[in-house]
Design an enzyme around this catalytic site. Structure first.
Site, PDB file in Angstrom:
ATOM      1  N   CYS A   1      40.566  30.606  15.962  1.00  0.00           N
ATOM      2  CA  CYS A   1      40.215  29.507  16.867  1.00  0.00           C
ATOM      3  C   CYS A   1      38.712  29.245  16.870  1.00  0.00           C
ATOM      4  CB  CYS A   1      40.668  29.830  18.288  1.00  0.00           C
ATOM      5  SG  CYS A   1      42.460  29.797  18.517  1.00  0.00           S
TER       6      CYS A   1
ATOM      7  N   HIS B   1      38.727  26.430  22.474  1.00  0.00           N
ATOM      8  CA  HIS B   1      38.952  26.945  23.826  1.00  0.00           C
ATOM      9  C   HIS B   1      37.735  27.734  24.306  1.00  0.00           C
ATOM     10  CE1 HIS B   1      39.636  31.194  22.679  1.00  0.00           C
ATOM     11  NE2 HIS B   1      40.326  30.740  21.642  1.00  0.00           N
TER      12      HIS B   1
END
Length: 417
Positions: A364, A346
């Site tokens: 992440c 992301h």
């Protein structure tokens, strides 16, 4: 009393001898075959054999109960051909069927209903034209409960080379072997593969490949979940058949390294993107239940699950209290989901200066806006992301972790082995 001459008697004997010779010659022309002079039936004089009467057999037999509605009704004639077959439900509605080319077997082509009564009437005719008839009445099973298969692969879609075939049942399956037999996979080209149960409700199929290889690009895949009428144990029966077909697209594999902090994306073997990232900062923290929560980006083979334009990320979703120094609650752009517990690619503009330099996320892959948008636009469900160099690992149940299980172990997860 008149006297006959010997000459006259000689003529009579000669005539009789001639008649006997003709009879002998006639018998010789028939080669001793009784059938040449016999009729269709036995005349009682030993001149022929009787034609057997036709018989009719019906499955299920009359009085049968708890018949599976998925099993066909079969009517067979012996010693003749079927002349009429009628299968009707309690309301008198005809159930369709097909007759074999030799007219000896009739098979229902329409599935029956659960908890219903049916009647069969059939007749057959032998070569003499004599008819025989049979009847049967039976009832189908009344299930204690139903289960419906949810096919996780969308019909008509294109997936990446790591996409497993996935079926989720809405009930726990007592007889997994029966359920698995009802799931039929066909591929073009033909590929060997196996189902493996992830838990009592989820089963996945993947092809047999060498380590580091996945579906061949361009493969056409069809799944038939023919569960209607299937007894899955303990009164649980299949509710409805379902089907899906999809295609495997180009091979896209992204390879990320915790040492270089770069993710290189390859399409059909050629590199098409190099994206610096900031991964998990490492270590573990405890959630409010006392469980250790990893802050590493996991190593192993991950499969893209879906993409989301905006993702609401909150540490409370995995048990981190709001007053914990590691707590967070924010919206991020261009999310590409890799695991069920929230590992994404992301956009992370707040730490872009660390991308390719230092790990700073909670697990992440933090990317620039441009790289995150590219991944969101170019990666599809089923594409592969491989991470290396961290102590945390991708497991079977962490997203679509199927490819992290070696083939021999995978096959052991099948209920048919």
């Amino acid at each position: 009393m008149p006297r006959h001459s010997w000459r006259g008697r000689a003529r009579i004997v000669t005539a009789l001898m001639a008649t006997g010779l003709a009879a002998t010659m006639l018998a010789g022309c028939n080669s001793g075959d009784d059938k040449a002079s016999a009729g269709k039936g036995d005349d009682g004089l030993g001149g022929g054999k009787p034609v057997p009467a036709a018989t009719v057999a019906i499955t299920p037999t009359t009085g049968s109960g708890k018949v599976s509605p998925g099993d066909p009704v079969v009517v067979k004639a012996t010693g003749g051909t079927l002349s009429a077959v009628s299968l009707t439900n309690a309301a008198g509605k005809q159930v369709s069927g097909t007759l074999s080319k030799d007219k000896k077997t009739w098979t229902s082509s329409e599935k029956l209903g659960y908890d219903k009564k049916y009647s069969v009437a059939a007749s057959a005719t032998n070569p003499d034209g004599k008819k025989a008839a049979a009847k049967s009445s039976f009832s189908t099973v009344k299930p204690g409960n139903f289960t419906l298969p949810y096919l996780q692969n969308g019909n008509g879609k294109t997936y990446g080379v790591g996409e497993p075939i996935m079926v989720h049942f809405d009930e726990k399956i007592p007889d997994k072997a029966a359920a698995e037999k009802a799931l039929k996979v066909t591929t073009s080209p033909a590929i060997e593969g196996s189902w493996s149960w992830i838990n009592d409700q989820d089963v996945h199929w993947r092809p047999k490949t060498e380590a580091g290889k996945y579906w061949p690009a361009g493969t056409k895949v069809t799944l038939h979940a023919d569960v209607y009428g299937v007894n899955m144990g303990k009164g649980l029966w299949g509710q409805e058949d379902r089907k899906t077909s999809f295609t495997i697209g180009d091979q896209i594999i992204a390879k990320a390294s915790n040492s270089s902090l770069h993710m290189k994306v390859y399409k059909n073997g050629s590199m098409i993107r190099d994206m610096p990232f900031s991964g998990g900062k490492g270590g573990y923290i405890q959630d409010k239940y006392g469980n250790n929560v990893s802050l590493w980006t996991p190593s192993g083979t991950m499969v893209v699950m879906d993409t989301e334009r905006k993702v609401h990320m909150t540490s409370s979703s995995w048990g981190i209290a709001k007053d914990n120094p590691q707590a967070y609650d924010l919206w991020v752009d261009y999310g590409t989901r890799l695991t069920g517990d929230g590992i994404y690619l992301h956009a992370a503009p707040w730490n872009e200066g660390l991308h390719g330099v230092q790990n700073d996320s909670h697990g992440c892959f933090n990317l620039s806006n441009a790289d995150a948008e590219w991944a969101y636009s170019h990666l599809r469900p089923g594409d592969i992301v491989i991470m290396s160099g961290t102590p945390d690992k991708v497991t079977l149940t962490r997203g679509y972790g199927d490819w992290n299980v070696d083939w021999d172990q995978w096959v052991k997860g099948s209920a048919l082995n």
